[in-house]
Design a protein around this motif. Structure first.
Motif, PDB file in Angstrom:
ATOM      1  N   MET A  93       0.843  -1.192   0.000  1.00 45.42           N
ATOM      2  CA  MET A  93       0.000   0.000   0.000  1.00 45.42           C
ATOM      3  C   MET A  93       0.876   1.239   0.000  1.00 45.42           C
ATOM      4  SD  MET A  93      -2.960  -1.068   2.721  1.00 45.42           S
ATOM      5  CE  MET A  93      -4.053  -2.452   2.388  1.00 45.42           C
ATOM      6  N   LEU A  94       0.472   2.239  -0.758  1.00 45.82           N
ATOM      7  CA  LEU A  94       1.192   3.508  -0.825  1.00 45.82           C
ATOM      8  C   LEU A  94       0.283   4.646  -0.417  1.00 45.82           C
ATOM      9  CD1 LEU A  94       2.949   3.231  -4.323  1.00 45.82           C
ATOM     10  CD2 LEU A  94       3.853   2.508  -2.117  1.00 45.82           C
ATOM     11  N   ASP A  95       0.860   5.592   0.305  1.00 46.37           N
ATOM     12  CA  ASP A  95       0.118   6.800   0.662  1.00 46.37           C
ATOM     13  C   ASP A  95       1.110   7.855   1.108  1.00 46.37           C
ATOM     14  OD1 ASP A  95      -2.115   8.408   1.018  1.00 46.37           O
ATOM     15  OD2 ASP A  95      -2.344   7.843   3.123  1.00 46.37           O
ATOM     16  N   GLU A  96       0.686   9.113   1.075  1.00 48.56           N
ATOM     17  CA  GLU A  96       1.537  10.205   1.537  1.00 48.56           C
ATOM     18  C   GLU A  96       0.810  10.920   2.673  1.00 48.56           C
ATOM     19  OE1 GLU A  96      -0.190  11.297  -1.591  1.00 48.56           O
ATOM     20  OE2 GLU A  96       0.461   9.277  -2.110  1.00 48.56           O
ATOM     21  N   VAL A 129      -1.594  -1.033  -4.041  1.00 48.83           N
ATOM     22  CA  VAL A 129      -2.885  -0.381  -3.852  1.00 48.83           C
ATOM     23  C   VAL A 129      -2.646   1.070  -3.441  1.00 48.83           C
ATOM     24  CG1 VAL A 129      -5.093  -0.422  -2.652  1.00 48.83           C
ATOM     25  CG2 VAL A 129      -3.891  -2.566  -3.093  1.00 48.83           C
ATOM     26  N   THR A 130      -3.302   2.008  -4.117  1.00 50.39           N
ATOM     27  CA  THR A 130      -3.193   3.423  -3.787  1.00 50.39           C
ATOM     28  C   THR A 130      -4.572   4.077  -3.900  1.00 50.39           C
ATOM     29  OG1 THR A 130      -2.875   4.285  -6.034  1.00 50.39           O
ATOM     30  CG2 THR A 130      -0.926   3.425  -4.915  1.00 50.39           C
ATOM     31  N   HIS A 172      -3.717  -1.192  -8.343  1.00 49.20           N
ATOM     32  CA  HIS A 172      -5.138  -1.144  -8.011  1.00 49.20           C
ATOM     33  C   HIS A 172      -5.409   0.160  -7.255  1.00 49.20           C
ATOM     34  CE1 HIS A 172      -5.573  -5.452  -9.002  1.00 49.20           C
ATOM     35  NE2 HIS A 172      -4.358  -5.554  -8.474  1.00 49.20           N
ATOM     36  N   THR A 173      -6.584   0.738  -7.485  1.00 57.85           N
ATOM     37  CA  THR A 173      -6.908   2.016  -6.842  1.00 57.85           C
ATOM     38  C   THR A 173      -8.242   1.936  -6.124  1.00 57.85           C
ATOM     39  OG1 THR A 173      -8.043   2.902  -8.801  1.00 57.85           O
ATOM     40  CG2 THR A 173      -5.668   3.296  -8.627  1.00 57.85           C
ATOM     41  N   ALA A 199     -10.192  -3.558  -3.117  1.00 56.15           N
ATOM     42  CA  ALA A 199      -8.931  -2.869  -2.797  1.00 56.15           C
ATOM     43  C   ALA A 199      -9.176  -1.760  -1.792  1.00 56.15           C
ATOM     44  CB  ALA A 199      -8.315  -2.291  -4.072  1.00 56.15           C
ATOM     45  N   HIS A 200      -8.227  -1.578  -0.869  1.00 54.68           N
ATOM     46  CA  HIS A 200      -8.339  -0.519   0.136  1.00 54.68           C
ATOM     47  C   HIS A 200      -6.953  -0.205   0.680  1.00 54.68           C
ATOM     48  CE1 HIS A 200      -7.557  -3.135   3.617  1.00 54.68           C
ATOM     49  NE2 HIS A 200      -8.196  -4.068   2.923  1.00 54.68           N
ATOM     50  N   THR A 201      -6.856   0.905   1.392  1.00 53.59           N
ATOM     51  CA  THR A 201      -5.588   1.297   2.023  1.00 53.59           C
ATOM     52  C   THR A 201      -5.745   1.421   3.532  1.00 53.59           C
ATOM     53  OG1 THR A 201      -6.070   3.663   1.678  1.00 53.59           O
ATOM     54  CG2 THR A 201      -4.802   2.521  -0.042  1.00 53.59           C
ATOM     55  N   GLN A 202      -6.705   0.694   4.094  1.00 52.66           N
ATOM     56  CA  GLN A 202      -7.012   0.852   5.516  1.00 52.66           C
ATOM     57  C   GLN A 202      -5.864   0.444   6.432  1.00 52.66           C
ATOM     58  OE1 GLN A 202     -10.026   2.399   6.556  1.00 52.66           O
ATOM     59  NE2 GLN A 202      -9.746   2.808   4.386  1.00 52.66           N
TER      60      GLN A 202
END
Length: 234
Positions: free
Chosen positions: A65-68, A134-135, A153-154, A168-171
């Motif tokens: 998972m990627l996030d900023e 996933v983003t 995947h988004t 898909a999720h970024t939880q």
């Protein structure tokens, strides 16, 4: 000094006044210095792992998972107060979190912005090609990840937190941000860029090295203290 590694391995969650009452140190300045030395021990260990090219995530049996996020204030999307030392330094932290059946391994890097040129070099350096990533739908990831050989995947957070079709999720990473930020804010680790880097390295050290040690975090910390000369640190 013998109590310091133990307290540090427990997260130094006690107030400094409590630590002084327990006889760990006689002053707040001494405790801060001790904590600084412990952080540098952890930083040296994780930097050595990174220099060997072993801090790479992803593969066939895991996804990433990627996030900023920003650590210069207490809420995302620029809400909340900004620390005085960060008023002109609005840098982002790129979070890369590997999810497998047994582990959660983060890579946390301060980046100058959220553009493709800011994010992709770090992603390529730390995430193996072919990995499922996933983003959210941030434009810097569009086409860029697929062009670099990733299975992308988004999920659109404006509509839902879990994609209704792909699921898909970024939880996992969103929850991890809460844990990481609470730890950094508790120790006032976001006052400067240098200090934030140290605290991010300590978080990486815990997940990559300490949690895998046979004697857990304290055992790994003692191992790293023995391996490096503490007197070399500033």
């Amino acid at each position: 000094m013998c109590f310091v590694p133990k307290r540090f391995s427990q997260g130094l969650r006690m107030r400094q006044v409590d630590l002084m009452e327990d006889g760990v140190a006689s002053s707040s300045k001494t405790l801060s210095k001790m904590a600084s030395v412990m952080r540098q021990v952890c930083c040296r260990a994780i930097n050595k792992l990174r220099s060997r090219g072993k801090m790479r995530v992803g593969g066939r049996h895991s996804f990433v998972m990627l996030d900023e996020s920003k650590f210069s204030h207490k809420r995302k999307y620029n809400r909340g107060r900004i620390g005085p030392a960060w008023r002109r330094s609005k840098k982002w932290v790129l979070g890369i979190l590997e999810i497998s059946q047994t582990t959660r391994r983060p890579v946390l890097k301060i980046v100058g912005g959220r553009s493709k040129n800011d994010l992709m070099p770090t992603i390529i350096r730390h995430v193996r090609r072919g990995t499922s990533i996933v983003t959210d739908e941030w434009r810097a990831y569009r086409r860029s990840l697929v062009e670099e050989g990733y299975d992308h995947h988004t999920v659109c957070h404006k509509r839902h937190f879990v994609h209704p079709t792909t699921r898909a999720h970024t939880q996992h990473l969103e929850r991890a941000w809460q844990t990481f930020k609470t730890d950094v804010w508790r120790h006032r680790g976001n006052r400067t860029t240098k200090l934030l880097k140290e605290h991010l390295r300590v978080i990486e050290w815990e997940y990559w090295l300490a949690r895998n040690h046979r004697y857990d975090i304290l055992g790994r910390l003692i191992h790293d203290i023995r391996k490096f000369n503490v007197h070399e640190f500033n």
